[in-house]
Design an enzyme around this catalytic site. Structure first.
Site, PDB file in Angstrom:
ATOM      1  N   ARG A  30      -6.778   3.140 -15.833  1.00  0.00           N
ATOM      2  CA  ARG A  30      -7.010   3.510 -14.462  1.00  0.00           C
ATOM      3  C   ARG A  30      -7.832   4.858 -14.377  1.00  0.00           C
ATOM      4  O   ARG A  30      -8.427   5.543 -13.337  1.00  0.00           O
ATOM      5  CB  ARG A  30      -5.684   3.915 -13.715  1.00  0.00           C
ATOM      6  CG  ARG A  30      -5.086   2.390 -13.579  1.00  0.00           C
ATOM      7  CD  ARG A  30      -3.687   2.497 -12.644  1.00  0.00           C
ATOM      8  NE  ARG A  30      -4.015   3.018 -11.297  1.00  0.00           N
ATOM      9  CZ  ARG A  30      -3.618   4.025 -10.911  1.00  0.00           C
ATOM     10  NH1 ARG A  30      -3.069   4.924 -11.590  1.00  0.00           N
ATOM     11  NH2 ARG A  30      -3.889   4.504  -9.502  1.00  0.00           N
ATOM     12  N   TYR A  87     -10.832   5.022 -11.849  1.00  0.00           N
ATOM     13  CA  TYR A  87     -10.694   5.696 -10.430  1.00  0.00           C
ATOM     14  C   TYR A  87     -10.273   7.281 -10.849  1.00  0.00           C
ATOM     15  O   TYR A  87     -10.057   8.205  -9.922  1.00  0.00           O
ATOM     16  CB  TYR A  87      -9.282   5.092  -9.860  1.00  0.00           C
ATOM     17  CG  TYR A  87      -9.262   3.729  -9.959  1.00  0.00           C
ATOM     18  CD1 TYR A  87     -10.249   2.975  -9.156  1.00  0.00           C
ATOM     19  CD2 TYR A  87      -8.020   3.047 -10.277  1.00  0.00           C
ATOM     20  CE1 TYR A  87      -9.919   1.541  -8.809  1.00  0.00           C
ATOM     21  CE2 TYR A  87      -7.932   1.977 -10.261  1.00  0.00           C
ATOM     22  CZ  TYR A  87      -8.826   0.977  -9.493  1.00  0.00           C
ATOM     23  OH  TYR A  87      -8.732  -0.390  -9.416  1.00  0.00           O
ATOM     24  N   GLY A 141       0.692  -1.123  -0.084  1.00  0.00           N
ATOM     25  CA  GLY A 141      -0.115   0.169  -0.045  1.00  0.00           C
ATOM     26  C   GLY A 141       0.661   1.125  -0.157  1.00  0.00           C
ATOM     27  O   GLY A 141       0.095   2.228   0.018  1.00  0.00           O
ATOM     28  N   CYS A 152     -13.308   3.671 -29.206  1.00  0.00           N
ATOM     29  CA  CYS A 152     -14.991   4.078 -29.303  1.00  0.00           C
ATOM     30  C   CYS A 152     -15.726   4.080 -28.137  1.00  0.00           C
ATOM     31  O   CYS A 152     -16.554   3.288 -27.690  1.00  0.00           O
ATOM     32  CB  CYS A 152     -15.622   3.157 -30.365  1.00  0.00           C
ATOM     33  SG  CYS A 152     -17.119   3.988 -31.161  1.00  0.00           S
ATOM     34  N   ARG A 187       3.190  -1.748  -6.577  1.00  0.00           N
ATOM     35  CA  ARG A 187       3.238  -0.425  -7.040  1.00  0.00           C
ATOM     36  C   ARG A 187       4.460   0.312  -6.504  1.00  0.00           C
ATOM     37  O   ARG A 187       4.983   0.881  -7.516  1.00  0.00           O
ATOM     38  CB  ARG A 187       2.049   0.358  -6.374  1.00  0.00           C
ATOM     39  CG  ARG A 187       1.899   1.724  -7.065  1.00  0.00           C
ATOM     40  CD  ARG A 187       0.831   2.611  -6.194  1.00  0.00           C
ATOM     41  NE  ARG A 187      -0.301   1.893  -5.880  1.00  0.00           N
ATOM     42  CZ  ARG A 187      -1.488   2.066  -6.669  1.00  0.00           C
ATOM     43  NH1 ARG A 187      -1.559   2.870  -7.689  1.00  0.00           N
ATOM     44  NH2 ARG A 187      -2.564   1.495  -6.134  1.00  0.00           N
ATOM     45  N   GLU A 204       4.560  -6.640   1.439  1.00  0.00           N
ATOM     46  CA  GLU A 204       3.982  -7.164  -0.060  1.00  0.00           C
ATOM     47  C   GLU A 204       3.830  -5.853  -0.877  1.00  0.00           C
ATOM     48  O   GLU A 204       2.763  -5.421  -1.317  1.00  0.00           O
ATOM     49  CB  GLU A 204       2.487  -7.694  -0.063  1.00  0.00           C
ATOM     50  CG  GLU A 204       2.512  -9.074   0.712  1.00  0.00           C
ATOM     51  CD  GLU A 204       1.061  -9.628   0.860  1.00  0.00           C
ATOM     52  OE1 GLU A 204       0.933 -10.928   1.107  1.00  0.00           O
ATOM     53  OE2 GLU A 204      -0.091  -8.747   0.653  1.00  0.00           O
ATOM     54  N   PRO A 205       4.821  -4.991  -1.223  1.00  0.00           N
ATOM     55  CA  PRO A 205       5.099  -3.850  -1.947  1.00  0.00           C
ATOM     56  C   PRO A 205       5.065  -4.548  -3.408  1.00  0.00           C
ATOM     57  O   PRO A 205       5.564  -5.487  -3.759  1.00  0.00           O
ATOM     58  CB  PRO A 205       6.332  -3.371  -1.611  1.00  0.00           C
ATOM     59  CG  PRO A 205       7.199  -4.504  -1.188  1.00  0.00           C
ATOM     60  CD  PRO A 205       6.292  -5.361  -0.597  1.00  0.00           C
TER      61      PRO A 205
END
Length: 442
Positions: free
Chosen positions: A335, A339, A250, A366, A298, A295-296
């Site tokens: 993304r 988001y 995170g 399209c 990103r 758990e990295p």
């Protein structure tokens, strides 16, 4: 503005470079759209996390690269060489890791609805840990382990009740979540007793993940404190003392103006705060120090990657908006559509020029919502310019699709100015490979 991150620079030609490679040359050699990753940066991020665990926690822990950020054989090969573990969330990620020669004992299997065949595949190859996220999963793992005459190490995913300041869609430890068991309502305690009753499961501890793109150290500190309090409670109530704690990932990265610019050493500071809290909390609560997993994903690959495009049509609606269209779009980066994620873009072939206008970057799908984003500050772009969108190493290739039967772009890995494919280009034949026309339609 170019956030260099020790990999992006502007050379004497005024071109953007990544990992020593000229982006204009990369576009000419490999075509666009193109994902580009800096190998040295990826390795450096993997090392900073594991080195911090080694130095601050006597090596009593393991970094697990979060595959969902970017999964391909090459990334697993790098992780294997760097001596870290990986987590996988599907049979496909597990298969890819194993095909790359990754050691199964350093693989953790995740997922809130693991399919029976995925659990079978995980046990067949000998994964080191499975994170249990449902009663039915515990039953399936127990049955498969009994069939094989083994005892499988597992953890339980819990929701400690920490709400990180992030996008609502990526808050994963609130009470209303498809992930994990809530500590507050007793579900985590009940699940602990349930797993302990399974003779072929060895409960090692707990897993939590409080969200993504988090910049606050205090969020991780609170999560550790909540986890340790629960672990102490389970020791008292059930006589179970966890020997492992997985704090998930995170850690936030820089995407655009307004995001914190954390240098590589800064990520070590996040981890030091987390580890210090574990040590202090265990001492206070009378708990043994657990083996720690992190758990990295990103933060390892996000800023290591960029996407290169070629500018095509340009459309200006006077007094409203100017659209700069590229040869990619939501099929290679969904993304923004999902988001409203923000990015930074640079004209790679004119990176030294000052920006002169605000534009929206449109894709070729399209779909009205097919945008990379709005309000990009760029020099006046022309057809044929090479556009680089920064910080696209995570959740771009891994979330890409063949929408409108466009190609998922290839990916290259750059080291010391030299680039090699790590994902080859698709062809039209790839798009129709699995299509079938029934006899009645012929």
């Amino acid at each position: 503005m170019i956030h260099t991150r020790d990999t992006l620079f502007v050379n004497e030609k005024g071109h953007l470079t990544i990992g020593g490679a000229d982006c204009v040359d990369l576009a000419e050699q490999f075509g666009t759209p193109l994902y580009v990753f800096d190998e040295r940066y990826i390795r450096r991020m993997m090392r900073i996390y594991q080195d911090t665990i080694n130095a601050e926690y006597d090596g009593h822990g393991l970094v697990l690269y979060a595959s969902k950020a970017f999964s391909c054989e090459a990334i697993y090969a790098i992780a294997r060489q760097e001596g870290i573990g990986v987590d996988v969330v599907s049979g496909g990620e597990l298969y890819t890791a194993k095909k790359a020669g990754f050691p199964a004992e350093k693989i953790t299997m995740h997922g809130n609805n693991k399919l029976p065949h995925e659990i079978s595949e995980a046990l067949s190859c000998g994964v080191g840990m499975i994170v249990v996220d449902a009663h039915s999963e515990a039953d399936l793992i127990e049955a498969e382990a009994k069939k094989r005459g083994i005892i499988q190490d597992v953890m339980i995913r819990i929701n400690p009740g920490v709400e990180a300041h992030t996008h609502a869609y990526v808050q994963t430890a609130t009470p209303d979540s498809k992930f994990g068991f809530s500590v507050a309502n007793g579900a985590a305690e009940e699940m602990t007793g349930y797993v302990l009753s399974k003779p072929h499961l060895r409960l090692r501890g707990y897993h939590c993940h409080i969200g993504s793109q988090i910049f606050e150290k205090q969020s991780f500190v609170f999560a550790v404190q909540k986890n340790l309090a629960f672990m102490a409670e389970m020791k008292t109530k059930l006589g179970f003392e966890a020997d492992s704690l997985n704090m998930g990932g995170g850690f936030g990265i820089w995407y655009a103006e307004g995001d914190a610019m954390i240098d590589v050493e800064g990520y070590a500071d996040y981890l030091k705060a987390l580890l210090s809290t574990i040590k202090e909390g265990c001492k206070t609560l009378g708990l043994r120090l657990p083996f720690v997993y992190l758990e990295p994903g990103r933060s390892i690959v996000g800023e290591a990657g960029i996407t290169l495009y070629t500018v095509g049509a340009i459309k200006e609606i006077p007094g409203i908006r100017k659209y700069v269209a590229i040869d990619g779009g939501m099929f290679d980066n969904p993304r923004y559509a999902l988001y409203q994620s923000k990015y930074t873009a640079v004209l790679a072939n004119r990176a030294a020029e000052e920006p002169t206008e605000l534009v929206s970057i449109a894709g070729k799908c399209c779909e009205s919502g097919d945008l990379i984003g709005t309000d990009f500050n760029l020099p006046a772009a022309g057809t044929g310019d090479i556009l680089a969108v920064l910080s696209t190493g995570a959740y771009n290739y891994s979330m890409a699709s063949n929408y409108n039967r466009n190609f998922i772009p290839p990916a290259v890995l750059v080291k010391d100015g030299k680039a090699d494919y790590i994902v080859r280009p698709q062809s039209y034949e790839d798009l129709v490979r699995n299509d079938v026309i029934p006899d009645r339609l012929k």
